[in-house]
Design a protein around this motif. Structure first.
Motif, PDB file in Angstrom:
ATOM      1  N   THR A  10       0.890  -1.174   0.000  1.00 17.93           N
ATOM      2  CA  THR A  10       0.000   0.000   0.000  1.00 17.93           C
ATOM      3  C   THR A  10       0.915   1.207   0.000  1.00 17.93           C
ATOM      4  N   LEU A  11       0.765   2.077  -0.978  1.00 13.73           N
ATOM      5  CA  LEU A  11       1.717   3.170  -1.169  1.00 13.73           C
ATOM      6  C   LEU A  11       1.880   4.038   0.081  1.00 13.73           C
ATOM      7  N   HIS A  12       3.135   4.243   0.470  1.00 17.13           N
ATOM      8  CA  HIS A  12       3.431   5.098   1.627  1.00 17.13           C
ATOM      9  C   HIS A  12       3.135   6.558   1.275  1.00 17.13           C
ATOM     10  N   PRO A  13       2.623   7.367   2.225  1.00 16.09           N
ATOM     11  CA  PRO A  13       2.388   8.786   1.945  1.00 16.09           C
ATOM     12  C   PRO A  13       3.695   9.517   1.648  1.00 16.09           C
ATOM     13  N   MET A  14       3.601  10.621   0.908  1.00 18.84           N
ATOM     14  CA  MET A  14       4.753  11.488   0.650  1.00 18.84           C
ATOM     15  C   MET A  14       4.284  12.920   0.882  1.00 18.84           C
ATOM     16  N   THR A  15       4.228  13.319   2.148  1.00 16.91           N
ATOM     17  CA  THR A  15       3.865  14.685   2.522  1.00 16.91           C
ATOM     18  C   THR A  15       5.013  15.270   3.329  1.00 16.91           C
ATOM     19  N   PRO A  16       5.093  16.600   3.474  1.00 17.60           N
ATOM     20  CA  PRO A  16       6.202  17.174   4.238  1.00 17.60           C
ATOM     21  C   PRO A  16       6.267  16.637   5.673  1.00 17.60           C
ATOM     22  N   GLU A  17       5.123  16.218   6.216  1.00 18.57           N
ATOM     23  CA  GLU A  17       5.091  15.719   7.595  1.00 18.57           C
ATOM     24  C   GLU A  17       5.490  14.246   7.696  1.00 18.57           C
ATOM     25  N   HIS A  18       5.300  13.515   6.622  1.00 20.45           N
ATOM     26  CA  HIS A  18       5.463  12.058   6.677  1.00 20.45           C
ATOM     27  C   HIS A  18       5.872  11.548   5.303  1.00 20.45           C
ATOM     28  N   TYR A  19       7.123  11.133   5.196  1.00 20.36           N
ATOM     29  CA  TYR A  19       7.599  10.699   3.870  1.00 20.36           C
ATOM     30  C   TYR A  19       8.797   9.762   3.979  1.00 20.36           C
ATOM     31  N   ILE A  20       9.105   9.130   2.866  1.00 22.79           N
ATOM     32  CA  ILE A  20      10.275   8.254   2.773  1.00 22.79           C
ATOM     33  C   ILE A  20      11.475   9.120   2.405  1.00 22.79           C
ATOM     34  N   GLN A  21      12.513   9.069   3.253  1.00 21.82           N
ATOM     35  CA  GLN A  21      13.666   9.954   3.072  1.00 21.82           C
ATOM     36  C   GLN A  21      14.688   9.408   2.078  1.00 21.82           C
ATOM     37  N   PHE A  22      14.935   8.099   2.165  1.00 21.79           N
ATOM     38  CA  PHE A  22      15.886   7.496   1.221  1.00 21.79           C
ATOM     39  C   PHE A  22      15.617   6.011   1.088  1.00 21.79           C
ATOM     40  N   ILE A  23      16.144   5.449   0.006  1.00 21.90           N
ATOM     41  CA  ILE A  23      16.063   4.009  -0.224  1.00 21.90           C
ATOM     42  C   ILE A  23      17.479   3.536  -0.567  1.00 21.90           C
ATOM     43  N   ASP A  24      17.985   2.569   0.193  1.00 19.59           N
ATOM     44  CA  ASP A  24      19.340   2.046  -0.004  1.00 19.59           C
ATOM     45  C   ASP A  24      19.283   0.637  -0.577  1.00 19.59           C
ATOM     46  N   CYS A  25      20.254   0.330  -1.426  1.00 20.03           N
ATOM     47  CA  CYS A  25      20.325  -0.973  -2.090  1.00 20.03           C
ATOM     48  C   CYS A  25      21.621  -1.688  -1.705  1.00 20.03           C
ATOM     49  N   TYR A  26      21.522  -2.981  -1.419  1.00 19.01           N
ATOM     50  CA  TYR A  26      22.659  -3.823  -1.039  1.00 19.01           C
ATOM     51  C   TYR A  26      22.625  -5.103  -1.862  1.00 19.01           C
ATOM     52  N   VAL A  27      23.791  -5.706  -2.079  1.00 16.54           N
ATOM     53  CA  VAL A  27      23.849  -7.061  -2.601  1.00 16.54           C
ATOM     54  C   VAL A  27      24.592  -7.898  -1.570  1.00 16.54           C
ATOM     55  N   ASP A  28      23.962  -8.970  -1.122  1.00 18.38           N
ATOM     56  CA  ASP A  28      24.522  -9.807  -0.053  1.00 18.38           C
ATOM     57  C   ASP A  28      25.016  -8.944   1.124  1.00 18.38           C
ATOM     58  N   HIS A  29      24.202  -7.983   1.468  1.00 19.70           N
ATOM     59  CA  HIS A  29      24.434  -7.080   2.609  1.00 19.70           C
ATOM     60  C   HIS A  29      25.604  -6.129   2.422  1.00 19.70           C
ATOM     61  N   GLU A  30      26.125  -6.023   1.183  1.00 21.49           N
ATOM     62  CA  GLU A  30      27.151  -5.007   0.903  1.00 21.49           C
ATOM     63  C   GLU A  30      26.493  -3.847   0.188  1.00 21.49           C
ATOM     64  N   TYR A  31      26.773  -2.657   0.680  1.00 24.05           N
ATOM     65  CA  TYR A  31      26.130  -1.441   0.166  1.00 24.05           C
ATOM     66  C   TYR A  31      26.442  -1.207  -1.311  1.00 24.05           C
ATOM     67  N   ARG A  32      25.425  -0.813  -2.076  1.00 29.47           N
ATOM     68  CA  ARG A  32      25.624  -0.480  -3.481  1.00 29.47           C
ATOM     69  C   ARG A  32      25.266   0.975  -3.791  1.00 29.47           C
ATOM     70  N   ALA A  33      24.087   1.431  -3.357  1.00 28.36           N
ATOM     71  CA  ALA A  33      23.675   2.783  -3.748  1.00 28.36           C
ATOM     72  C   ALA A  33      22.525   3.267  -2.885  1.00 28.36           C
ATOM     73  N   ARG A  34      22.369   4.606  -2.873  1.00 24.85           N
ATOM     74  CA  ARG A  34      21.242   5.235  -2.171  1.00 24.85           C
ATOM     75  C   ARG A  34      20.542   6.194  -3.118  1.00 24.85           C
ATOM     76  N   THR A  35      19.238   6.235  -3.034  1.00 26.89           N
ATOM     77  CA  THR A  35      18.462   7.284  -3.696  1.00 26.89           C
ATOM     78  C   THR A  35      17.713   8.080  -2.634  1.00 26.89           C
ATOM     79  N   TYR A  36      17.903   9.403  -2.656  1.00 30.76           N
ATOM     80  CA  TYR A  36      17.173  10.288  -1.750  1.00 30.76           C
ATOM     81  C   TYR A  36      15.832  10.659  -2.380  1.00 30.76           C
TER      82      TYR A  36
END
Ligand SMILES: [Fe+2]
Length: 144
Positions: free
Chosen positions: A80-106
């Protein structure tokens, strides 16, 4: 598995704290051990799972970078889509492969809570970690 969280930027490191945060450059000393961080988020926001757990789709035929065997990791927060309002939003999404960091999107409240990571061809499992400004860190995993 031990989990460390950077106090500077919220980056999650698995197994051990890195010498330097790969996202914000903070030193090892700014990582705090929080092995239960994902459990705590789930417990604090019991009905929240459906809005916070990343939903992951793996697409092995990338339309944008086909010449490099690119694997698309298509992420949406959440089922169910998370809200994206100034009060309540997703700040970043990070990606890993086998628990090793690959990238972040803000993200910002002006965007939708969805991203695509274009991974170089690899095997293993992908982990996605997202940060909600009110409800903390959430994680999901998928096979590559
Ligand atoms: Fe939230």
């Amino acid at each position: 598995m031990s989990i460390y969280v950077c106090k500077g930027c919220g980056h999650v490191a698995f197994n051990e704290a890195p010498a330097k945060c790969p996202v914000c450059g903070a030193p090892k000393s700014s990582f705090e051990r929080k092995d239960n961080i994902f459990v705590e988020s789930a417990e604090k926001s019991k009905e929240g799972a459906v809005k916070h757990i990343p939903s992951i789709k793996v697409n092995k035929v990338c339309g944008l970078v086909p010449e490099n065997d690119c694997i698309d990791i298509i992420v949406r927060i959440g089922e169910t889509l998370h809200p994206m309002t100034p009060e309540h939003y997703i700040q970043f999404i990070d990606c890993y492969v086998d628990h090793e960091y690959r990238a972040r999107t803000y993200l910002t409240p002006q965007t939708n809570p969805a991203v695509i990571f274009h991974l170089k061809n690899t095997e293993g499992k992908v982990q996605i970690v997202e940060s909600c400004n009110l409800h903390g860190l959430w994680k999901a995993e998928a096979d590559l």
